[in-house]
Each structure stands twice: as C-alpha cells, then as structure tokens.
Design a protein around this motif. Structure first.
Motif, PDB file in Angstrom:
ATOM      1  N   ALA A   1       0.815  -1.212   0.000  1.00 50.20           N
ATOM      2  CA  ALA A   1       0.000   0.000   0.000  1.00 50.20           C
ATOM      3  C   ALA A   1       0.848   1.262   0.000  1.00 50.20           C
ATOM      4  CB  ALA A   1      -0.942  -0.012   1.210  1.00 50.20           C
ATOM      5  N   ALA A   2       2.020   1.227   0.640  1.00 53.63           N
ATOM      6  CA  ALA A   2       2.845   2.428   0.752  1.00 53.63           C
ATOM      7  C   ALA A   2       3.309   2.936  -0.604  1.00 53.63           C
ATOM      8  CB  ALA A   2       4.047   2.150   1.654  1.00 53.63           C
ATOM      9  N   THR A   3       3.649   2.024  -1.506  1.00 55.03           N
ATOM     10  CA  THR A   3       4.112   2.425  -2.839  1.00 55.03           C
ATOM     11  C   THR A   3       3.024   2.304  -3.901  1.00 55.03           C
ATOM     12  OG1 THR A   3       4.948   0.172  -3.209  1.00 55.03           O
ATOM     13  CG2 THR A   3       6.513   1.825  -2.371  1.00 55.03           C
ATOM     14  N   GLY A   4       1.859   1.788  -3.536  1.00 56.21           N
ATOM     15  CA  GLY A   4       0.778   1.618  -4.511  1.00 56.21           C
ATOM     16  C   GLY A   4       1.130   0.627  -5.599  1.00 56.21           C
ATOM     17  N   THR A   5       1.773  -0.483  -5.212  1.00 59.85           N
ATOM     18  CA  THR A   5       2.182  -1.492  -6.180  1.00 59.85           C
ATOM     19  C   THR A   5       1.583  -2.847  -5.827  1.00 59.85           C
ATOM     20  OG1 THR A   5       4.201  -1.927  -4.908  1.00 59.85           O
ATOM     21  CG2 THR A   5       4.371  -0.374  -6.731  1.00 59.85           C
ATOM     22  N   LEU A   6       1.388  -3.664  -6.854  1.00 58.71           N
ATOM     23  CA  LEU A   6       1.010  -5.056  -6.640  1.00 58.71           C
ATOM     24  C   LEU A   6       1.774  -5.914  -7.640  1.00 58.71           C
ATOM     25  CD1 LEU A   6      -1.059  -6.226  -9.044  1.00 58.71           C
ATOM     26  CD2 LEU A   6      -2.686  -4.790  -7.866  1.00 58.71           C
ATOM     27  N   ALA A   7       1.952  -7.177  -7.284  1.00 57.02           N
ATOM     28  CA  ALA A   7       2.649  -8.112  -8.157  1.00 57.02           C
ATOM     29  C   ALA A   7       1.755  -9.312  -8.415  1.00 57.02           C
ATOM     30  CB  ALA A   7       3.971  -8.564  -7.520  1.00 57.02           C
ATOM     31  N   MET A   8       1.811  -9.821  -9.644  1.00 54.74           N
ATOM     32  CA  MET A   8       1.010 -10.983 -10.023  1.00 54.74           C
ATOM     33  C   MET A   8       1.770 -11.796 -11.053  1.00 54.74           C
ATOM     34  SD  MET A   8      -1.887  -8.908 -12.163  1.00 54.74           S
ATOM     35  CE  MET A   8      -1.400  -7.579 -13.250  1.00 54.74           C
ATOM     36  N   ARG A   9       1.376 -13.034 -11.203  1.00 52.58           N
ATOM     37  CA  ARG A   9       2.032 -13.934 -12.139  1.00 52.58           C
ATOM     38  C   ARG A   9       1.890 -13.418 -13.567  1.00 52.58           C
ATOM     39  NH1 ARG A   9       5.722 -16.562 -10.550  1.00 52.58           N
ATOM     40  NH2 ARG A   9       4.497 -17.532  -8.862  1.00 52.58           N
ATOM     41  N   PHE A  10       2.974 -13.454 -14.322  1.00 49.01           N
ATOM     42  CA  PHE A  10       2.951 -13.056 -15.729  1.00 49.01           C
ATOM     43  C   PHE A  10       2.422 -14.209 -16.573  1.00 49.01           C
ATOM     44  CE2 PHE A  10       5.015 -12.839 -19.926  1.00 49.01           C
ATOM     45  CZ  PHE A  10       4.548 -11.604 -20.347  1.00 49.01           C
ATOM     46  N   LEU A  11       1.473 -13.909 -17.440  1.00 44.77           N
ATOM     47  CA  LEU A  11       0.904 -14.918 -18.325  1.00 44.77           C
ATOM     48  C   LEU A  11       1.385 -14.636 -19.748  1.00 44.77           C
ATOM     49  CD1 LEU A  11      -2.734 -14.994 -16.893  1.00 44.77           C
ATOM     50  CD2 LEU A  11      -0.830 -16.535 -16.376  1.00 44.77           C
ATOM     51  N   PRO A  12       2.171 -15.531 -20.322  1.00 41.97           N
ATOM     52  CA  PRO A  12       2.799 -15.258 -21.626  1.00 41.97           C
ATOM     53  C   PRO A  12       1.770 -15.097 -22.743  1.00 41.97           C
ATOM     54  CG  PRO A  12       3.154 -17.542 -20.969  1.00 41.97           C
ATOM     55  CD  PRO A  12       2.552 -16.849 -19.788  1.00 41.97           C
ATOM     56  N   PRO A  13       1.990 -14.119 -23.626  1.00 41.02           N
ATOM     57  CA  PRO A  13       1.021 -13.852 -24.697  1.00 41.02           C
ATOM     58  C   PRO A  13       0.916 -14.983 -25.709  1.00 41.02           C
ATOM     59  CG  PRO A  13       2.991 -12.496 -24.969  1.00 41.02           C
ATOM     60  CD  PRO A  13       3.103 -13.142 -23.633  1.00 41.02           C
ATOM     61  N   GLU A  14       1.906 -15.864 -25.761  1.00 40.32           N
ATOM     62  CA  GLU A  14       1.833 -16.956 -26.735  1.00 40.32           C
ATOM     63  C   GLU A  14       0.614 -17.843 -26.505  1.00 40.32           C
ATOM     64  OE1 GLU A  14       5.191 -17.167 -24.639  1.00 40.32           O
ATOM     65  OE2 GLU A  14       5.019 -15.203 -25.591  1.00 40.32           O
ATOM     66  N   ASP A  15       0.272 -18.069 -25.232  1.00 41.51           N
ATOM     67  CA  ASP A  15      -0.918 -18.882 -24.957  1.00 41.51           C
ATOM     68  C   ASP A  15      -1.997 -18.118 -24.190  1.00 41.51           C
ATOM     69  OD1 ASP A  15       0.390 -18.751 -22.540  1.00 41.51           O
ATOM     70  OD2 ASP A  15       0.755 -20.894 -22.344  1.00 41.51           O
ATOM     71  N   HIS A  16      -1.817 -16.793 -24.049  1.00 43.66           N
ATOM     72  CA  HIS A  16      -2.829 -15.946 -23.420  1.00 43.66           C
ATOM     73  C   HIS A  16      -2.992 -14.658 -24.239  1.00 43.66           C
ATOM     74  CE1 HIS A  16      -1.927 -18.554 -19.965  1.00 43.66           C
ATOM     75  NE2 HIS A  16      -3.118 -18.213 -19.497  1.00 43.66           N
ATOM     76  N   PRO A  17      -3.406 -14.756 -25.503  1.00 44.55           N
ATOM     77  CA  PRO A  17      -3.572 -13.525 -26.290  1.00 44.55           C
ATOM     78  C   PRO A  17      -4.666 -12.630 -25.720  1.00 44.55           C
ATOM     79  CG  PRO A  17      -4.558 -15.391 -27.423  1.00 44.55           C
ATOM     80  CD  PRO A  17      -3.825 -15.954 -26.243  1.00 44.55           C
ATOM     81  N   VAL A  18      -4.517 -11.353 -25.968  1.00 48.30           N
ATOM     82  CA  VAL A  18      -5.504 -10.372 -25.496  1.00 48.30           C
ATOM     83  C   VAL A  18      -6.752 -10.460 -26.376  1.00 48.30           C
ATOM     84  CG1 VAL A  18      -5.946  -7.927 -25.095  1.00 48.30           C
ATOM     85  CG2 VAL A  18      -3.666  -8.873 -24.637  1.00 48.30           C
ATOM     86  N   TRP A  19      -7.912 -10.502 -25.758  1.00 53.01           N
ATOM     87  CA  TRP A  19      -9.164 -10.638 -26.512  1.00 53.01           C
ATOM     88  C   TRP A  19      -9.353  -9.481 -27.485  1.00 53.01           C
ATOM     89  CZ3 TRP A  19     -14.872 -10.212 -24.482  1.00 53.01           C
ATOM     90  CH2 TRP A  19     -15.731 -10.835 -25.407  1.00 53.01           C
ATOM     91  N   LYS A  20      -8.959  -8.283 -27.081  1.00 52.20           N
ATOM     92  CA  LYS A  20      -9.123  -7.126 -27.964  1.00 52.20           C
ATOM     93  C   LYS A  20      -8.412  -7.344 -29.292  1.00 52.20           C
ATOM     94  CE  LYS A  20      -8.284  -2.142 -28.272  1.00 52.20           C
ATOM     95  NZ  LYS A  20      -7.845  -0.923 -27.558  1.00 52.20           N
ATOM     96  N   GLN A  21      -7.212  -7.888 -29.256  1.00 50.93           N
ATOM     97  CA  GLN A  21      -6.475  -8.117 -30.498  1.00 50.93           C
ATOM     98  C   GLN A  21      -7.140  -9.202 -31.335  1.00 50.93           C
ATOM     99  OE1 GLN A  21      -4.165  -6.284 -31.783  1.00 50.93           O
ATOM    100  NE2 GLN A  21      -4.057  -7.585 -33.614  1.00 50.93           N
ATOM    101  N   ARG A  22      -7.667 -10.222 -30.680  1.00 53.56           N
ATOM    102  CA  ARG A  22      -8.390 -11.261 -31.410  1.00 53.56           C
ATOM    103  C   ARG A  22      -9.601 -10.664 -32.130  1.00 53.56           C
ATOM    104  NH1 ARG A  22      -6.912 -16.065 -32.803  1.00 53.56           N
ATOM    105  NH2 ARG A  22      -8.944 -16.973 -32.315  1.00 53.56           N
ATOM    106  N   LEU A  23     -10.315  -9.789 -31.444  1.00 56.68           N
ATOM    107  CA  LEU A  23     -11.476  -9.152 -32.068  1.00 56.68           C
ATOM    108  C   LEU A  23     -11.049  -8.233 -33.209  1.00 56.68           C
ATOM    109  CD1 LEU A  23     -13.509  -8.292 -28.838  1.00 56.68           C
ATOM    110  CD2 LEU A  23     -13.993 -10.120 -30.466  1.00 56.68           C
ATOM    111  N   ARG A  24      -9.956  -7.514 -33.012  1.00 59.01           N
ATOM    112  CA  ARG A  24      -9.457  -6.628 -34.061  1.00 59.01           C
ATOM    113  C   ARG A  24      -9.185  -7.404 -35.342  1.00 59.01           C
ATOM    114  NH1 ARG A  24      -9.094  -3.814 -37.674  1.00 59.01           N
ATOM    115  NH2 ARG A  24      -7.665  -2.092 -38.085  1.00 59.01           N
ATOM    116  N   GLU A  25      -8.714  -8.636 -35.178  1.00 59.66           N
ATOM    117  CA  GLU A  25      -8.393  -9.474 -36.327  1.00 59.66           C
ATOM    118  C   GLU A  25      -9.617 -10.184 -36.902  1.00 59.66           C
ATOM    119  OE1 GLU A  25      -5.522 -11.956 -34.495  1.00 59.66           O
ATOM    120  OE2 GLU A  25      -3.936 -10.423 -34.517  1.00 59.66           O
ATOM    121  N   GLY A  26     -10.789  -9.919 -36.306  1.00 58.98           N
ATOM    122  CA  GLY A  26     -12.017 -10.494 -36.827  1.00 58.98           C
ATOM    123  C   GLY A  26     -12.387 -11.841 -36.250  1.00 58.98           C
ATOM    124  N   HIS A  27     -11.687 -12.278 -35.209  1.00 60.89           N
ATOM    125  CA  HIS A  27     -11.983 -13.572 -34.589  1.00 60.89           C
ATOM    126  C   HIS A  27     -13.093 -13.377 -33.544  1.00 60.89           C
ATOM    127  CE1 HIS A  27      -8.572 -15.342 -36.588  1.00 60.89           C
ATOM    128  NE2 HIS A  27      -7.771 -14.434 -36.073  1.00 60.89           N
TER     129      HIS A  27
END
Length: 326
Positions: free
Chosen positions: A87-113
């Motif tokens: 809370a003091a620095t206003g930061t949080l940490a979470m597991r990184f999910l690689p884009p190779e198997d976790h593509p962003v839905w927005k990009q999928r929609l942009r491509e017409g999927h």
C-alpha cells in the motif's frame, strides 16, 4: 532490461520479491507496468495517460489486489495469481501470463476472430464472480471505493458526456444516481476486451483498478458496449460481434441468482446507451472511432435509446444492427 523505477523497486522489496531490472509493458493508461522475470508489477498513477485531465486516487491499487483475491477464490483460473501488494508504494505483483498462450481478446477481435463460445464463457465467469460476492456480506466492507469509482468511471464517462450533451444531462445524471445507489455485488469496473486474456482454460480478467461494491449491471454494460463498438473497427466481422453480444448477455443474465434477472437486465439496458455515447463524447473516447460518420452513428443510436430507454438488451442490439445496415 532496464532499471526498475524507484517506487516499483521499493514495492518489490516491501513484498519480499526479487528484482532490480525489468521490461516496461505497454497498453494501459492508468498504471506503470513492468515485467520482472516470471511475474509483473504495476503501480497506479495519480494522473491517467489520456488527453483529458483525468485524475484518480492511487489507493485503487489496494482494491485491485483485493478484487484479484476475491475473484480467484470464486473462479479459480479467472485471474492471474496475486503474489503481493504494498500500500505504501501503490504497487502489486502478479504472475505473468505469456502472450503466446494468453492472447488479449481485444487483439483477437481486431483481427475479426469473433467467437460466441468465448464470449459466453466471459459472461459465465463474470456472473460467477458477481454471485459469489453477493452471497458474502463481508465483501462489501473490503471495498469502500465509492469515491474512486465515481472519479474513474461515473464522472469521466457519464457526467463528462452530460456536459457535452446538455439536453441529455438529466437522463445521464439519473443513471449516475441509480448506479451509485445500487449495492448488489463486487464490480470489476473495467471489463473490456483489452483486460481479458484468451487463456487455454478460458477467459482471464486483468486490471481491476475500478473495483467497487456496487451494481454488477455496470460490468455487463461496459463489456457489451465494446462488442457494439468493435463493429466500427472491424466491419467485416459485424455479424460475429453481434453474436458475441448475444452470447455474453444471455450467459450472464441466465446465471443471475442474487436478484431478479430481468431487473438486472433492465439496468444494463438503461446504462449501455450512456456508455456508448461516452466512448465518443466522454473523457475516454474509443481510440478507433475517429471518423465523423462513425461518431454520428454512435450518437444517433445512443441518444435515441437514452431518450426512450429500453428494458431489454435485444432492443439495443436491434437498434445498433439497423444503424449499421443503413
């Protein structure tokens, strides 16, 4: 690799996590986000990176961490694993999910999927998170975020739009009052395709900086709004986007058990036109709706629906489809 900003490095130290160097990640307007090895760390910014003067309390980072914990407990796998929060620095940490198997839905929609099955899963997972929180009264006390939600959602979207359309101001202000006063469940507040990953096991939600104990209708309306607007971005996939709209809405409403489903749908249907208009005339315009004819299409449909509010989402979908076909 670059040296981490001082606040982020201090946050990692406070959380007991390693790292002095990392890779800055792009895509957000409200936080600095860095990848450090197999996790990422984000720090809330006091002023968002948009053209308008849009400021928000950095304490929202704490509530994002709490939302991640609650959502992960309700639907395992629906969020990245939370590793810590300072809370003091206003930061949080979470597991990184690689884009190779976790593509962003927005990009999928942009491509017409446009995949109605995936949209259906978004609606189901979102409803399960809403339902789990609605069953737990202790959840409300963890999210005293009315002021934050007003600052980063109600004011920049609905009230800013009311200033741009004075004749609609009473209607938009009434939507703000209704939304602010409705306390039903834990709300993500930014359920946008840019904040949803297409994971191997289903949708994964990110960026809950707007987390709030309030009206779950906001989450559903916010996401459905994006599916309507994508028809202007990738017109060739319009039929698919509208099928996704139908699938997401039906799946979510079908799983509503904390109130009468038709009552929630009516609030979503009332709110959605205001959010639609906000994406051309509020403080956070959609970056891909840039042509005046497209902006006018949004204004025509949204204004008409605000002046004669529907109670069913099918009416909004039909009005939008009619405009696109004109």
């Amino acid at each position: 690799m670059l040296p981490l900003p001082e606040e982020i490095a201090a946050g990692l130290t406070a959380m007991g996590l390693p790292g002095t160097e990392g890779e800055p990640l792009t895509g957000g307007v409200s936080s600095d986000i860095w990848r450090v090895g197999d996790f990422c760390v984000k720090r809330a910014l006091p002023k968002l990176k948009v053209a308008a003067d849009w400021r928000a309390p950095v304490a929202r980072n704490l509530y994002e961490a709490r939302w991640l914990q609650r959502a992960g407990d309700a639907v395992p796998g629906a969020v990245p694993a939370l590793l810590g929060q300072d809370a003091a620095t206003g930061t949080l940490a979470m597991r990184f999910l690689p884009p190779e198997d976790h593509p962003v839905w927005k990009q999928r929609l942009r491509e017409g999927h446009a995949e109605p099955g995936f949209a259906r899963d978004v609606g189901r997972r979102l409803a399960r998170i809403h339902a789990a929180s609605a069953r737990d009264p202790s959840c409300a006390a963890e999210f005293p975020t009315d002021a934050i939600f007003h600052a980063i959602r109600l004011e920049p979207y609905l009230l800013a739009t009311a200033r741009a359309h004075p004749d609609l101001a009473p209607r938009l202000e009434a939507l703000v009052e209704t939304t602010a006063a409705t306390k039903r469940a834990l709300v993500h507040g930014d359920v946008s395709p840019k904040n949803i990953l297409c994971g191997p096991a289903g949708p994964v939600f990110l960026d809950a900086e707007c987390a709030w104990w309030g009206d779950p209708a906001f989450d559903l309306a916010f996401c459905l709004n994006h599916l309507l607007l994508k028809c202007l971005w990738t017109p060739g996939a319009t039929a698919g986007f509208l099928a996704c709209f139908d699938a997401l809405a039906a799946a979510h409403v079908a799983d509503v058990d904390w109130e009468a489903p038709e009552a929630l749908e009516a609030r979503v249907a009332a709110l959605l036109p205001g959010l639609l208009l906000a994406r051309v005339d509020g403080k956070s315009p959609a970056e891909y709706v840039t042509q005046d004819p497209d902006k006018d299409r949004v204004r025509r449909v949204a204004r008409a629906l605000l002046l004669a509010p529907p109670t069913r989402l099918s009416a909004i979908r039909a009005a939008w489809a009619k405009e696109l076909a004109a």
